[in-house]
Design a protein around this motif. Structure first.
Motif, PDB file in Angstrom:
ATOM      1  N   SER A 178       0.839  -1.205   0.000  1.00  0.00           N
ATOM      2  CA  SER A 178       0.000   0.000   0.000  1.00  0.00           C
ATOM      3  C   SER A 178       0.874   1.254   0.000  1.00  0.00           C
ATOM      4  CB  SER A 178      -0.923   0.006   1.216  1.00  0.00           C
ATOM      5  OG  SER A 178      -1.798  -1.089   1.176  1.00  0.00           O
ATOM      6  N   GLU A 179       1.931   1.226   0.811  1.00  0.00           N
ATOM      7  CA  GLU A 179       2.854   2.363   0.872  1.00  0.00           C
ATOM      8  C   GLU A 179       3.565   2.536  -0.469  1.00  0.00           C
ATOM      9  OE1 GLU A 179       5.155   5.407   3.034  1.00  0.00           O
ATOM     10  OE2 GLU A 179       3.201   4.470   3.234  1.00  0.00           O
ATOM     11  N   LEU A 180       4.023   1.429  -1.035  1.00  0.00           N
ATOM     12  CA  LEU A 180       4.719   1.495  -2.320  1.00  0.00           C
ATOM     13  C   LEU A 180       3.820   2.070  -3.415  1.00  0.00           C
ATOM     14  CD1 LEU A 180       6.864  -1.748  -2.698  1.00  0.00           C
ATOM     15  CD2 LEU A 180       7.648   0.613  -2.809  1.00  0.00           C
ATOM     16  N   LEU A 181       2.589   1.569  -3.458  1.00  0.00           N
ATOM     17  CA  LEU A 181       1.667   2.036  -4.488  1.00  0.00           C
ATOM     18  C   LEU A 181       1.317   3.511  -4.286  1.00  0.00           C
ATOM     19  CD1 LEU A 181      -0.684  -1.058  -4.811  1.00  0.00           C
ATOM     20  CD2 LEU A 181       1.001  -0.251  -6.480  1.00  0.00           C
ATOM     21  N   ASP A 182       1.246   3.947  -3.047  1.00  0.00           N
ATOM     22  CA  ASP A 182       0.968   5.354  -2.780  1.00  0.00           C
ATOM     23  C   ASP A 182       2.120   6.219  -3.296  1.00  0.00           C
ATOM     24  OD1 ASP A 182      -0.605   7.498  -1.383  1.00  0.00           O
ATOM     25  OD2 ASP A 182       1.283   7.652  -0.256  1.00  0.00           O
ATOM     26  N   ILE A 183       3.360   5.784  -3.042  1.00  0.00           N
ATOM     27  CA  ILE A 183       4.539   6.525  -3.533  1.00  0.00           C
ATOM     28  C   ILE A 183       4.526   6.551  -5.057  1.00  0.00           C
ATOM     29  CG2 ILE A 183       7.062   6.462  -3.674  1.00  0.00           C
ATOM     30  CD1 ILE A 183       6.972   5.134  -0.858  1.00  0.00           C
ATOM     31  N   TYR A 184       4.299   5.375  -5.658  1.00  0.00           N
ATOM     32  CA  TYR A 184       4.291   5.259  -7.119  1.00  0.00           C
ATOM     33  C   TYR A 184       3.205   6.138  -7.724  1.00  0.00           C
ATOM     34  CZ  TYR A 184       3.527   3.010 -11.670  1.00  0.00           C
ATOM     35  OH  TYR A 184       3.366   2.752 -13.010  1.00  0.00           O
ATOM     36  N   ASN A 185       2.020   6.061  -7.187  1.00  0.00           N
ATOM     37  CA  ASN A 185       0.903   6.823  -7.736  1.00  0.00           C
ATOM     38  C   ASN A 185       1.076   8.321  -7.528  1.00  0.00           C
ATOM     39  OD1 ASN A 185      -0.451   4.502  -8.627  1.00  0.00           O
ATOM     40  ND2 ASN A 185      -1.462   4.213  -6.659  1.00  0.00           N
ATOM     41  N   THR A 186       1.584   8.687  -6.355  1.00  0.00           N
ATOM     42  CA  THR A 186       1.809  10.116  -6.080  1.00  0.00           C
ATOM     43  C   THR A 186       2.838  10.698  -7.048  1.00  0.00           C
ATOM     44  OG1 THR A 186       1.293   9.805  -3.742  1.00  0.00           O
ATOM     45  CG2 THR A 186       2.518  11.781  -4.332  1.00  0.00           C
ATOM     46  N   TYR A 187       3.930   9.979  -7.233  1.00  0.00           N
ATOM     47  CA  TYR A 187       4.997  10.454  -8.132  1.00  0.00           C
ATOM     48  C   TYR A 187       4.475  10.591  -9.562  1.00  0.00           C
ATOM     49  CZ  TYR A 187       9.060  10.299 -11.183  1.00  0.00           C
ATOM     50  OH  TYR A 187       9.986  10.564 -12.162  1.00  0.00           O
ATOM     51  N   ILE A 245      12.480  21.206 -14.412  1.00  0.00           N
ATOM     52  CA  ILE A 245      12.834  21.208 -12.988  1.00  0.00           C
ATOM     53  C   ILE A 245      12.415  19.895 -12.332  1.00  0.00           C
ATOM     54  CG2 ILE A 245      12.258  22.266 -10.763  1.00  0.00           C
ATOM     55  CD1 ILE A 245      12.056  24.952 -12.304  1.00  0.00           C
ATOM     56  N   PHE A 246      11.172  19.422 -12.641  1.00  0.00           N
ATOM     57  CA  PHE A 246      10.664  18.179 -12.036  1.00  0.00           C
ATOM     58  C   PHE A 246      11.535  16.977 -12.425  1.00  0.00           C
ATOM     59  CE2 PHE A 246       8.052  14.401 -11.821  1.00  0.00           C
ATOM     60  CZ  PHE A 246       7.389  14.537 -10.607  1.00  0.00           C
ATOM     61  N   VAL A 247      11.889  16.917 -13.718  1.00  0.00           N
ATOM     62  CA  VAL A 247      12.697  15.788 -14.195  1.00  0.00           C
ATOM     63  C   VAL A 247      14.082  15.831 -13.553  1.00  0.00           C
ATOM     64  CG1 VAL A 247      13.829  14.791 -16.229  1.00  0.00           C
ATOM     65  CG2 VAL A 247      11.455  15.585 -16.365  1.00  0.00           C
ATOM     66  N   GLU A 248      14.704  17.006 -13.488  1.00  0.00           N
ATOM     67  CA  GLU A 248      16.042  17.113 -12.894  1.00  0.00           C
ATOM     68  C   GLU A 248      16.002  16.756 -11.412  1.00  0.00           C
ATOM     69  OE1 GLU A 248      17.598  20.974 -13.644  1.00  0.00           O
ATOM     70  OE2 GLU A 248      17.937  20.621 -15.788  1.00  0.00           O
ATOM     71  N   ALA A 249      14.952  17.189 -10.714  1.00  0.00           N
ATOM     72  CA  ALA A 249      14.844  16.881  -9.275  1.00  0.00           C
ATOM     73  C   ALA A 249      14.647  15.380  -9.072  1.00  0.00           C
ATOM     74  CB  ALA A 249      13.677  17.649  -8.663  1.00  0.00           C
ATOM     75  N   ALA A 250      13.803  14.725  -9.928  1.00  0.00           N
ATOM     76  CA  ALA A 250      13.605  13.286  -9.820  1.00  0.00           C
ATOM     77  C   ALA A 250      14.905  12.542 -10.069  1.00  0.00           C
ATOM     78  CB  ALA A 250      12.533  12.839 -10.811  1.00  0.00           C
ATOM     79  N   ASP A 251      15.659  12.985 -11.062  1.00  0.00           N
ATOM     80  CA  ASP A 251      16.957  12.356 -11.325  1.00  0.00           C
ATOM     81  C   ASP A 251      17.913  12.598 -10.177  1.00  0.00           C
ATOM     82  OD1 ASP A 251      16.058  11.444 -13.745  1.00  0.00           O
ATOM     83  OD2 ASP A 251      16.953  13.076 -14.925  1.00  0.00           O
ATOM     84  N   PHE A 252      17.882  13.817  -9.620  1.00  0.00           N
ATOM     85  CA  PHE A 252      18.795  14.153  -8.531  1.00  0.00           C
ATOM     86  C   PHE A 252      18.600  13.197  -7.339  1.00  0.00           C
ATOM     87  CE2 PHE A 252      19.858  16.535  -4.678  1.00  0.00           C
ATOM     88  CZ  PHE A 252      21.185  16.901  -4.957  1.00  0.00           C
ATOM     89  N   TYR A 253      17.336  12.867  -7.042  1.00  0.00           N
ATOM     90  CA  TYR A 253      17.067  11.971  -5.905  1.00  0.00           C
ATOM     91  C   TYR A 253      16.899  10.512  -6.332  1.00  0.00           C
ATOM     92  CZ  TYR A 253      16.424  16.136  -3.081  1.00  0.00           C
ATOM     93  OH  TYR A 253      16.628  17.309  -2.412  1.00  0.00           O
ATOM     94  N   GLU A 254      17.207  10.231  -7.609  1.00  0.00           N
ATOM     95  CA  GLU A 254      17.102   8.864  -8.127  1.00  0.00           C
ATOM     96  C   GLU A 254      15.711   8.272  -7.824  1.00  0.00           C
ATOM     97  OE1 GLU A 254      20.382   6.939  -6.207  1.00  0.00           O
ATOM     98  OE2 GLU A 254      21.716   7.399  -7.882  1.00  0.00           O
ATOM     99  N   MET A 255      14.715   9.117  -8.087  1.00  0.00           N
ATOM    100  CA  MET A 255      13.358   8.770  -7.702  1.00  0.00           C
ATOM    101  C   MET A 255      12.900   7.472  -8.371  1.00  0.00           C
ATOM    102  SD  MET A 255      10.966  10.105  -5.805  1.00  0.00           S
ATOM    103  CE  MET A 255       9.852   8.831  -5.337  1.00  0.00           C
TER     104      MET A 255
END
Length: 605
Positions: free
Chosen positions: A112-121, A139-149
């Motif tokens: 449930s936690e994983l799916l919430d993270i996945y869906n939110t992102y 900005i969103f793409v660079e930030a996601a890459d920065f945190y290896e989202m």
């Protein structure tokens, strides 16, 4: 110790202390210089990246520079840039929080936690893309890459799936098939972490088959029949829902069912076979494909026909109990109601007394009568029971539908024994008469007459006499009864459901006179000689042929009857209605009795 030595040691300690302080001061100086260096370096790098429009990394360097507080270097510029990049800071903070949640969620097996993270992102990503603001999207793409989202989410799902599979195989090894939540959890993992939808479907189908095959193999050896079929239905229906292959399940169930039915047939376990067959047809049959359904149907028919042949063999061998047990055992699967009735009827036809034994097993029966094909019954048995010093009449009737009707009546409770039972059906085929004859010290017998009704035995007459006869018109003739008609014949006819006195035998003129005076309400029967039919009337003159010491000799009686008379000797039945004057050749003779005749004949009335 000399003074010189003491002063030398003191001086040595002072030098060491000075050296330590010097080193610390040098280290602080170097640290400060390094801090100054990094603050300047971070600020310059942030500004460079800002000008290159790498705003996410620029914001990161400005934050680092700003975090060095004890040296003032272009702080105003840093603050201005951070204010300008506040939306970048906000995006980074949200993605950083999601990224930090991802890996722990995977290790905790928290889908449930994983799916919430996945869906939110993905929802945030889709929202940015939909807005069409290229700068914000960058900005969103660079930030996601920065945190290896995306890498962290992927790693979390992979770790989660691997733990599910490890747990599944561990349970298979322990034959623990209670918790099947892993199935839905595997389905919950997004298709991209399997490769695509097709690969996800194929991979999960393999896992399901691995688990379900192991579970069924274990259940075939350890679980009850109904539980196995129920579980197989769940597997097949779940596979249909997810468009997965179930042919292997059908093959295994076909083999299992053939083994179960074959074992029932070989052991002659009729009830087990019926239970198994009925449950299969109600629970599992619809899950088979057409060919397998037909194969099992043919097998069940073959075995059922064989069992029914066993039943017929039992009946032919007069082993009716075995036949009925077999048919009753099969009744849960096959409609054997008619076969059970047939066996019961044949058994009673062969052993009519069985009805008595089944109902009154510990009784002592006597005077048994078997009546066949009467009273809407195939076989009836009537008998007396003399157990316990009482005389009871018992009747059991097997109806055409094999049902048993039984009834009983206490005939005598004074120690009298029943010595005979007579059945009279000629008066009423549906409700016959039963005459019980008991012992008597004063007459030949005690008689009790019953009529069979839907409510049981109904007593309609009782007497103690030398003889009792049922005449053709259903009149009862009693010879020499105890009581006021002792020594005479008395006749009884039904009135209000019971036989009551109608006529009494008169043997002579004196008896007639006595009867007229003492019991005029009762009719009488006597032999007369009709000597003259009075023309123009419904009357006749009769004579009681009796020699008496009387000046007139013969005795006269006036008879009245609407049907007319014939002269000669006959028997008449009638009632005294008064007196009438007798004239012969116009000569008055005397007053004589007048009788209203109800029957003229040979004594049958």
């Amino acid at each position: 110790m000399t003074m010189l030595s003491y002063n030398y040691k003191k001086l040595k300690k002072q030098r060491f202390l000075i050296l330590v302080i010097a080193v610390l001061l040098f280290a602080l100086a170097v640290l400060k210089l390094g801090t100054i260096y990094y603050k300047i370096r971070y600020m310059n790098q942030g500004e460079k990246l800002y000008k290159e429009n790498s705003l996410v990394l620029s914001e990161e360097y400005f934050q680092k520079s700003n975090n060095i507080k004890h040296f003032d270097y272009k702080n105003e510029l840093i603050n201005n840039r951070l204010t300008e990049l506040a939306h970048v800071t906000e995006t980074k903070a949200k993605l950083k929080a999601l990224s930090r949640r991802a890996l722990p969620a995977g290790t905790k097996n928290n889908i449930s936690e994983l799916l919430d993270i996945y869906n939110t992102y993905n929802a945030d990503k889709a929202k940015i893309e939909k807005q069409g603001n290229e700068a914000e999207h960058k900005i969103f793409v660079e930030a996601a890459d920065f945190y290896e989202m995306e890498d962290n989410i992927e790693t979390a799902f992979f770790d989660y799936k691997n733990r599910l599979l490890k747990d599944m195989r561990g349970k298979i090894g322990k034959n623990d098939f209670k918790d099947k939540n892993f199935k839905s959890n595997l389905l919950s993992i997004p298709a991209e972490y399997y490769g695509d939808e097709e690969k996800k479907h194929g991979e999960i189908e393999g896992y399901y088959k691995e688990y379900d095959h192991a579970m069924l193999s274990h259940m075939f050896k350890n679980s009850p029949y109904s539980g196995i079929l129920d579980e197989a239905v769940k597997i097949i229906q779940a596979n249909k829902q997810h468009k997965m292959d179930s042919s292997w399940v059908e093959e295994e169930m076909l083999s299992y069912l053939k083994g179960v039915f074959g074992k029932d047939k070989a052991s002659g376990s009729y009830r087990d076979f019926a239970d198994h067959a009925a449950y299969y047809e109600s629970c599992f049959q619809a899950e088979f494909n057409k060919s397998k359904r037909a194969e099992i149907k043919g097998l069940l028919k073959q075995y059922t026909d064989g069992f029914l042949e066993d039943g017929r063999a039992y009946i032919n061998g007069k082993e009716y109990a075995k036949a009925i047990d077999l048919y009753e055992a099969l009744a849960g699967y096959k409609d054997t109601g008619d076969l059970i009735k047939e066996a019961q009827i044949k058994w009673i036809e062969e052993e009519p007394q069985k009805m008595l034994v089944d109902k009154y097993g510990n009784k002592m029966f006597d005077n048994m009568n078997v009546i066949k094909d009467k009273w809407d019954s195939g076989v009836s048995v009537i008998a007396s029971d003399v157990s316990g010093g009482m005389s009871t009449l018992i009747l059991c009737m097997q109806k055409r539908d094999a049902s048993i009707i039984d009834m009983s009546a206490e005939v005598f409770n004074d120690g009298t024994s029943i010595k005979g039972i007579t059945v009279k059906s000629e008066y009423n085929e549906s409700y016959p008469f039963i005459l019980a004859e008991g012992t008597s010290d004063l007459r030949n017998s005690k008689y009790v007459l019953y009529q069979i009704s839907e409510d049981g035995f109904k007593e309609i007459f009782r007497a103690e006499a030398d003889n009792l006869a049922l005449l053709a018109d259903s009149t009862i003739e009693v010879s020499n009864p105890i009581g006021q008609f002792e020594g005479l014949l008395s006749y009884y006819q039904p009135a209000d459901g019971y036989y009551r006195l109608s006529f009494v035998e008169i043997k002579g003129y004196k008896d007639l006179m006595d009867h007229i005076q003492s019991k005029p309400e009762y009719g009488f029967i006597m032999n007369l000689n009709i000597v003259d039919v009075i023309e123009g009337t419904d009357k006749a003159l009769s004579i009681i042929n009796e020699s008496l010491d009387d000046p007139y000799g013969d005795r006269y009686i006036i008879l009245e009857h609407s049907g007319g008379f014939k002269t000669g000797n006959t028997v008449v039945a009638g009632y005294y209605t008064g007196d009438e004057q007798l004239y012969i050749d116009s000569e008055y003779l005397k007053i004589i009795p007048k009788v209203k005749v109800t029957k003229i004949g040979d004594g049958n009335h």
